[in-house]
Design a protein around this motif. Structure first.
Motif, PDB file in Angstrom:
ATOM      1  N   GLN A 195     111.834 -24.917  48.537  1.00 30.82           N
ATOM      2  CA  GLN A 195     113.163 -25.067  47.964  1.00 30.82           C
ATOM      3  C   GLN A 195     113.441 -26.542  47.755  1.00 30.82           C
ATOM      4  O   GLN A 195     113.296 -27.345  48.676  1.00 30.82           O
ATOM      5  CB  GLN A 195     114.202 -24.460  48.918  1.00 30.82           C
ATOM      6  N   GLY A 196     113.829 -26.903  46.552  1.00 32.06           N
ATOM      7  CA  GLY A 196     114.176 -28.293  46.255  1.00 32.06           C
ATOM      8  C   GLY A 196     115.577 -28.308  45.699  1.00 32.06           C
ATOM      9  O   GLY A 196     115.807 -27.773  44.632  1.00 32.06           O
ATOM     10  N   GLY A 197     116.507 -28.893  46.428  1.00 28.62           N
ATOM     11  CA  GLY A 197     117.916 -28.768  46.049  1.00 28.62           C
ATOM     12  C   GLY A 197     118.265 -27.295  46.116  1.00 28.62           C
ATOM     13  O   GLY A 197     117.970 -26.629  47.109  1.00 28.62           O
ATOM     14  N   ASP A 198     118.821 -26.774  45.015  1.00 26.23           N
ATOM     15  CA  ASP A 198     119.146 -25.346  44.989  1.00 26.23           C
ATOM     16  C   ASP A 198     118.058 -24.526  44.305  1.00 26.23           C
ATOM     17  O   ASP A 198     118.190 -23.323  44.127  1.00 26.23           O
ATOM     18  CB  ASP A 198     120.469 -25.138  44.240  1.00 26.23           C
ATOM     19  N   ASP A 199     117.003 -25.227  43.869  1.00 21.98           N
ATOM     20  CA  ASP A 199     115.996 -24.539  43.076  1.00 21.98           C
ATOM     21  C   ASP A 199     114.886 -23.960  43.946  1.00 21.98           C
ATOM     22  O   ASP A 199     114.538 -24.512  44.988  1.00 21.98           O
ATOM     23  CB  ASP A 199     115.352 -25.497  42.074  1.00 21.98           C
ATOM     24  N   LEU A 200     114.352 -22.856  43.467  1.00 21.58           N
ATOM     25  CA  LEU A 200     113.186 -22.262  44.111  1.00 21.58           C
ATOM     26  C   LEU A 200     111.954 -22.743  43.342  1.00 21.58           C
ATOM     27  O   LEU A 200     111.860 -22.570  42.136  1.00 21.58           O
ATOM     28  CB  LEU A 200     113.300 -20.740  44.026  1.00 21.58           C
ATOM     29  N   LEU A 201     111.029 -23.368  44.079  1.00 19.59           N
ATOM     30  CA  LEU A 201     109.871 -23.948  43.397  1.00 19.59           C
ATOM     31  C   LEU A 201     108.607 -23.208  43.782  1.00 19.59           C
ATOM     32  O   LEU A 201     108.399 -22.861  44.944  1.00 19.59           O
ATOM     33  CB  LEU A 201     109.711 -25.422  43.796  1.00 19.59           C
ATOM     34  N   LEU A 202     107.779 -22.976  42.766  1.00 19.77           N
ATOM     35  CA  LEU A 202     106.465 -22.362  42.968  1.00 19.77           C
ATOM     36  C   LEU A 202     105.460 -23.411  42.521  1.00 19.77           C
ATOM     37  O   LEU A 202     105.487 -23.833  41.366  1.00 19.77           O
ATOM     38  CB  LEU A 202     106.320 -21.157  42.060  1.00 19.77           C
ATOM     39  N   ILE A 203     104.593 -23.819  43.440  1.00 16.05           N
ATOM     40  CA  ILE A 203     103.642 -24.865  43.072  1.00 16.05           C
ATOM     41  C   ILE A 203     102.225 -24.317  43.143  1.00 16.05           C
ATOM     42  O   ILE A 203     101.838 -23.707  44.147  1.00 16.05           O
ATOM     43  CB  ILE A 203     103.795 -26.080  44.015  1.00 16.05           C
ATOM     44  N   ASP A 204     101.491 -24.512  42.092  1.00 13.73           N
ATOM     45  CA  ASP A 204     100.090 -24.086  42.058  1.00 13.73           C
ATOM     46  C   ASP A 204      99.284 -25.142  42.830  1.00 13.73           C
ATOM     47  O   ASP A 204      99.121 -26.265  42.359  1.00 13.73           O
ATOM     48  CB  ASP A 204      99.654 -24.007  40.591  1.00 13.73           C
ATOM     49  N   GLN A 205      98.789 -24.785  44.009  1.00 20.46           N
ATOM     50  CA  GLN A 205      98.176 -25.806  44.863  1.00 20.46           C
ATOM     51  C   GLN A 205      96.929 -26.426  44.239  1.00 20.46           C
ATOM     52  O   GLN A 205      96.667 -27.607  44.384  1.00 20.46           O
ATOM     53  CB  GLN A 205      97.858 -25.246  46.258  1.00 20.46           C
ATOM     54  N   HIS A 206      96.199 -25.603  43.525  1.00 16.85           N
ATOM     55  CA  HIS A 206      94.979 -26.093  42.884  1.00 16.85           C
ATOM     56  C   HIS A 206      95.327 -27.111  41.788  1.00 16.85           C
ATOM     57  O   HIS A 206      94.802 -28.221  41.749  1.00 16.85           O
ATOM     58  CB  HIS A 206      94.222 -24.905  42.291  1.00 16.85           C
ATOM     59  N   ALA A 207      96.254 -26.717  40.925  1.00 16.20           N
ATOM     60  CA  ALA A 207      96.653 -27.610  39.837  1.00 16.20           C
ATOM     61  C   ALA A 207      97.276 -28.889  40.379  1.00 16.20           C
ATOM     62  O   ALA A 207      97.032 -29.986  39.870  1.00 16.20           O
ATOM     63  CB  ALA A 207      97.636 -26.898  38.910  1.00 16.20           C
TER      64      ALA A 207
END
Ligand code: ADP
Ligand code: MG
Length: 600
Positions: free
Chosen positions: A426-438
């Motif tokens: 979670q960053g601020g109010d946003d939900l973040l999905l991060i591709d670990q490989h990329a």
């Protein structure tokens, strides 16, 4: 003493020449249609039976030939397109070797029927295996018809290599498509066993021809290119970045009107699309490169499928720049279709933009028009040669806000890992999905690039030098690029012949993976060729290296490892995109989530 060496009889020479030029029915069609085009035809009709094995007939309304010429054209090295050595460097015709007709005649039963405009009657010549069996006057329309029956009937070894009718027909349709794309103003018809497969009228423009030949859907994916500089012109149609194919089969490239698959041109196209489409994917292009004939040698290969440029590096850069300029987001992104998908960089950006909230999102401070390919913009500035066009004002300077964003990822709350491949936070109010490989690829890439730009990629000495042997071509590449390799973190010394001793490798890599890494880098260098192009290809090299050294998907990460990865992400100029053009991160704002649950 007996004499062992003999001059081969003409007939055998023709059969041998046919081996080079005529591989299959489609090659016959290519040669015959090229002759029709050179003869100024405006209508060309191609009829084939049984995949071209039984019959190929090409009829044109071109200039036709006199009776004398009709006999002469069947001789080896007989051509009307070349007179002297000087002509060879400024060819404007498709043919010039004077080999096609005698070669085809030598391996088939051929009928030639032709008449010139002013002639009262035409003539007809029938040959078997290259021997004239019959010749007579014939009433026939102006133009030329050539029938080729029973291809390879007298060379059974070659006939064995022919494939099923459908396969051969596929090659034929492909050949005719390329010829028809090259000349929109000419009418083409292709019929197989009486059924019309291709039927294109005379068109005024390339888009019209593309729409009729490849389909309107094909055309919709494309944007026009037209760029000229230093006596070169590149024009045609190229696909938007969100449209890509898994094969290079839809890359139609023409040089001075001739379909050619050229290494330099393809490399330049990849360069132009760099970071816009994923590695391993290919754009769709119908592109015409035009330049003075003396600038390009087409006499490299019997079928003229390959060329050699006089100024290879300049041609390469010209193409890559033209493609990049065309794909600059301002030219089409705003009105462009939005097809979100993992490979679609621009729409991803557009979505991010439409979702922008007032929160501290890293992209929130970007200029809307440039957001979709911000990363590319940044690289363009570095890529463009100094004498670049005024358009470079289009590249927004790096903004101070981007520096202030440092710490954004470090400041997020880690929620966890999904399928051992994506980090959720979670960053601020946003939900973040991060591709670990990329993400990791991006980090390593940026690190390598920063080091390279400073004083070279950091090295570590190997305990024992690694002695590697290369093939001739690669050996030459290594010898030529020792300095560059050193800058990339490899200390390499010649060890005699094509053998080299590797003494140090980039610090980021462990010893076990070095051999494959070096071989890959050298392989990549070999495809680049000229030293002058290396600088441009640098990002690709660094990317390749980064790929060797990354956290893969499907890898469980501890909380500490996730933290470290996020902290490292803050160190790189963030641009939401891995070097392969895949996005690093996806974001759902609170509003997005609420909308999903119908809370708004
Ligand atoms: P090249 O095309 O290299 O000259 P070819 O063997 O293909 O050699 O053809 C030999 C010559 O025959 C050509 O130079 C041209 O003068 C003549 N020719 C061949 N096909 C045609 C055609 N369809 N219409 C008019 N002339 C032709
Ligand atoms: Mg020819």
């Amino acid at each position: 003493m007996t004499q062992k060496i003999q001059i081969l009889p003409e007939k055998l020479c023709n059969q041998i020449a046919a081996g080079e030029v005529i591989e299959r029915p489609a090659s016959v069609i290519k040669e015959l249609v090229e002759n029709s085009l050179d003869a100024g035809a405006t209508t060309i009709r191609i009829e084939v039976e049984k995949g071209g094995k039984r019959l190929i007939r090409v009829t044109d309304n071109g200039s036709g030939m006199s009776r004398d010429d009709a006999f002469l054209c069947l001789e080896r090295h007989a051509t009307s397109k070349l007179r002297s050595e000087n002509d060879l460097s400024c060819l404007r015709t498709l043919g010039f070797r004077g080999e096609a007709l005698p070669s085809i005649a030598a391996i088939s039963r051929m009928l030639l029927r032709t008449r010139q405009q002013e002639a009262l009657e035409g003539c007809e010549i029938y040959l078997e295996g290259g021997t004239v069996r019959r010749a007579e006057a014939a009433g026939t329309p102006v133009g030329t018809t050539i029938e080729v029956r029973n291809l390879f009937y007298n060379t059974p070894a070659r006939r064995k290599f022919l494939r099923r009718d459908e396969t051969e027909l596929g090659h034929i349709a492909d050949t005719v498509t390329k010829l028809a794309l090259a000349r929109p103003e000419i009418q083409f018809q292709l019929a197989h066993d009486g059924r019309l497969l291709i039927d294109v009228n005379r068109h005024r423009t390339l888009p019209e021809r593309v729409a009729q030949l490849l389909g309107p859907a094909f055309l919709k994916e494309m944007v026009p290119v037209d760029s000229a500089a230093d006596g070169r012109r590149l024009h045609g149609l190229i696909s938007r970045p969100e449209t890509s194919r898994s094969t290079a089969g839809s890359m139609f490239t023409f040089i001075n009107g001739r379909y050619i698959r050229d290494r330099v041109v393809h490399h330049a196209l990849r360069e132009g699309y760099r970071n816009l489409i994923m590695k391993g994917r290919h754009p769709v292009v119908v592109l015409f490169l035009e330049m003075e004939p003396e600038q390009v040698d087409v006499n490299v290969h019997p079928t003229k499928h390959e060329v050699r440029f006089r100024e290879q590096a300049a041609v390469h850069d010209f193409i890559a720049c033209a493609i990049r300029d065309t794909l600059r987001p301002s030219s089409w992104v705003r009105g462009g279709p939005s097809l979100p998908g993992p490979a679609s960089v621009a729409p991803e950006g557009e979505r991010a933009e439409s979702r922008r909230s007032a929160s501290s999102a890293p992209s929130a401070s970007r200029e809307p028009g440039f957001e979709p390919v911000a990363g590319v913009q940044e690289e363009l500035t570095g890529y463009r040669p100094a004498e670049s066009r005024p358009g470079s004002a289009m590249h927004p300077p790096r903004r101070p806000e981007q520096e202030e964003q440092a710490g954004f990822f470090g400041g997020t709350t880690i929620i966890g890992q999904y399928r051992d491949s994506y980090i959720i936070c979670q960053g601020g109010d946003d939900l973040l999905l991060i591709d670990q490989h990329a993400a990791h690829e991006r980090i390593v890439f940026e690190k390598l690039r920063t080091q390279y730009r400073a004083s070279g990629v950091e090295r570590q000495m190997l305990m024992f030098p690694l002695v590697l042997e290369f093939d001739f071509r690669e050996g030459a590449v290594v010898a030529e690029h020792l300095e560059l390799l050193e800058r990339l973190g490899f200390e390499i010394e010649p060890f005699g012949g094509n053998t080299f001793a590797v003494k140090a490798v980039p610090h980021l890599f462990t010893e076990g993976e070095t051999e494959r890494l070096i071989r890959d880098v050298v392989g990549e260098l070999a495809t680049i060729g000229k030293t002058s192009q290396v600088e441009q290809a640098l990002n690709r090299l660094l990317m390749l290296m980064a790929c060797h050294r990354v956290v893969r998907a499907n890898q469980v990460l501890s909380l500490a490892e996730i933290r470290a990865l996020l902290a490292e992400l803050d160190e790189v100029p963030f641009n939401a995109q891995c070097p392969h053009g895949r996005p690093v991160m996806q974001r759902l704002t609170l509003a997005d989530v609420e909308r999903m649950f119908k809370r708004t």
